[in-house]
Design an enzyme around this catalytic site. Structure first.
Site, PDB file in Angstrom:
ATOM      1  N   THR A 236      44.782  39.983  33.982  1.00 54.89           N
ATOM      2  CA  THR A 236      44.795  40.602  35.309  1.00 54.89           C
ATOM      3  C   THR A 236      45.783  41.741  35.259  1.00 54.89           C
ATOM      4  O   THR A 236      46.620  41.797  34.365  1.00 54.89           O
ATOM      5  CB  THR A 236      45.305  39.557  36.351  1.00 54.89           C
ATOM      6  OG1 THR A 236      44.382  38.486  36.432  1.00 54.89           O
ATOM      7  CG2 THR A 236      45.496  40.145  37.741  1.00 54.89           C
ATOM      8  N   GLY A 266      40.082  33.314  41.981  1.00 53.62           N
ATOM      9  CA  GLY A 266      41.423  32.868  41.625  1.00 53.62           C
ATOM     10  C   GLY A 266      42.403  33.348  42.678  1.00 53.62           C
ATOM     11  O   GLY A 266      42.057  33.504  43.854  1.00 53.62           O
ATOM     12  N   ASP A 267      43.634  33.599  42.245  1.00 53.04           N
ATOM     13  CA  ASP A 267      44.663  34.045  43.182  1.00 53.04           C
ATOM     14  C   ASP A 267      44.602  35.545  43.457  1.00 53.04           C
ATOM     15  O   ASP A 267      45.105  36.008  44.478  1.00 53.04           O
ATOM     16  CB  ASP A 267      46.054  33.697  42.627  1.00 53.04           C
ATOM     17  CG  ASP A 267      46.293  34.292  41.235  1.00 53.04           C
ATOM     18  OD1 ASP A 267      45.313  34.501  40.492  1.00 53.04           O
ATOM     19  OD2 ASP A 267      47.465  34.532  40.894  1.00 53.04           O
ATOM     20  N   THR A 287      50.176  37.349  37.697  1.00 54.75           N
ATOM     21  CA  THR A 287      49.104  37.160  36.718  1.00 54.75           C
ATOM     22  C   THR A 287      49.296  35.769  36.120  1.00 54.75           C
ATOM     23  O   THR A 287      50.416  35.290  36.013  1.00 54.75           O
ATOM     24  CB  THR A 287      49.139  38.206  35.589  1.00 54.75           C
ATOM     25  OG1 THR A 287      50.372  38.096  34.881  1.00 54.75           O
ATOM     26  CG2 THR A 287      48.995  39.621  36.109  1.00 54.75           C
ATOM     27  N   GLY A 288      48.196  35.146  35.738  1.00 51.99           N
ATOM     28  CA  GLY A 288      48.295  33.819  35.134  1.00 51.99           C
ATOM     29  C   GLY A 288      47.371  32.830  35.803  1.00 51.99           C
ATOM     30  O   GLY A 288      46.322  33.207  36.338  1.00 51.99           O
TER      31      GLY A 288
END
Ligand code: ASP
Length: 406
Positions: A236, A266-267, A287-288
């Protein structure tokens, strides 16, 4: 390039680094200084480094902070070689690229977001268009795509040949009990034969290598392709920008987790998780492991922590500790979680913090920074010592087979 299993240092070395205990040289990460005057500065995920110069130029010419941040993130969006964002992103489990993005514009205190968008490359700009051309904050799926087309964004095939072939390899790798992959009429087909358990994993990896070549994946990319199949990657880009007037904006954009379920967000498109900006205080992005970050509303948590007096470093570390708390600090689970936050306060103090040092020894998560001197990447400060482990868990990889060009 050698395929090695990402290392994880055992619990003996996985002790938390006390927040504030390790600060990269030259970084303002540990600053607890009183809030001072705003200044021109851009922070981004490490993959934004190459685009900081052009964004900083825009910022220093008086450009809008959100436009400057988009100038960074559209770099990986436009780059077909970056398979974690925009064009060329690895697709979902059905082979379709779905992109997520969200942004916040500090000066007007507005937010825009799009999730699971197909066929549109620059979803960062679509998120901005949601702000400017709708009374909504978030659009998803087909509606978001149709909105983008109405705004003049071209429909494009986002699946590059390389990403398609990696997806095909992933698809074929699941089972020999379906119709994907060469059938028994194929030259070289062999009837199933019993394989000792100890050899099964090695054989699986060797077959993947061979099949990658057959599918036409470039030999020099073969190692990376097999890794992507074995351990579906994330990836990301986030960027936050501040100018000397005190304006701040933030944006995050991604193709999300490779081979995700269709419709998974996702987030990154979740305002407050993947990105949050309040220029009264600061801006943060992530990110992650998106699912983990959503549960702690990471970016919002960080900005609120700073509002209540924490430094950027302390604020980010606290969010990471909340992720650890989600799993009761159980290292057996946390070793599979990867999380990095990029934090920028409204006086220009900043921090990059990560749960783990990176994916493997020698690779460290980084925050990219430009504050007028030069674009640079700095190692993030980590909560735990060591490296995250790839998911899903697997036996160890066999020695790397002879791989043309590797
Ligand atoms: N956070 C992104 C997601 O979960 C992936 C990433 O940042 O690597 O979709």
């Amino acid at each position: 390039m050698k395929i090695t299993r990402r290392g994880f240092l055992g619990s003996a070395v996985a002790a938390p680094i006390v927040a504030g205990g390790v600060v990269p040289a030259g970084s303002a990460a540990g600053a607890t200084a009183r809030r001072g005057t705003a200044r021109d500065i851009i922070v981004a995920a490490g993959n934004g480094l190459a685009y900081l110069d052009r964004a900083f130029e825009l910022l220093s010419r008086g450009g809008d902070t959100l436009d400057a941040a988009i100038e960074v993130v559209r770099g990986p969006e436009d780059d077909p070689e970056d398979d974690s964002v925009g064009l060329g992103g690895l697709p979902n489990e059905e082979g379709v690229v779905e992109l997520d993005a969200c942004c916040m514009h500090g000066p007007t205190r507005r937010a825009g977001s799009v999730g699971a968008v197909r066929n549109i490359k620059n979803v960062s700009k679509v998120a901005k268009a949601v702000i400017e051309h709708t009374g909504h904050v978030m659009l998803v799926g087909e509606g978001a795509e149709r909105f983008a087309v109405a705004m003049g964004f071209p429909r494009e095939n986002l699946l590059t040949e390389r990403s398609r072939k990696i997806w095909m390899l992933w698809k074929e790798s699941h089972s020999s009990n379906d119709w994907w992959g060469p059938g028994m009429s194929a030259p070289g087909w062999q009837p199933p034969r019993p394989v000792p358990a100890a050899r099964q994993w090695d054989l699986h990896v060797e077959r993947l290598y061979a099949r990658a070549l057959e599918l036409g994946i470039e030999p020099q990319f073969g190692t990376s392709a097999v890794r992507r199949v074995l351990f579906p990657p994330t990836g990301t880009i986030h960027c936050s920008a501040l100018n000397a007037r005190g304006d701040m904006s933030g944006i995050t954009t991604t193709s999300g987790l490779a081979f995700k379920l269709p419709g998974r967000c996702g987030d990154s498109p979740v305002i407050g998780a993947g990105c949050f900006t309040d220029q009264d205080v600061g801006s943060a992005g992530a990110t992650g492991s998106g699912e983990e970050n959503i549960k702690v509303a990471g970016a919002h948590t960080i900005v609120e922590n700073m509002r209540h007096g924490m430094s950027p470093l302390e604020a980010g570390m606290d969010a990471l500790k909340r992720i650890a708390r989600t799993y009761n600090n159980d290292m057996a689970r946390l070793k599979f979680v990867d999380m990095t936050y990029y934090v920028l306060r409204n006086d220009g103090a900043y921090a990059g913090v990560s749960l783990w040092e990176g994916y493997s020894p020698g690779e460290h998560h980084q925050i990219a920074v430009h504050d007028g001197t030069r674009a640079r990447a700095e190692d993030t400060v980590t909560l735990f010592k060591g490296w995250s482990e790839e998911f899903p868990p697997t036996p160890s990889l066999p020695p790397e087979p002879a791989w043309p060009g590797a």
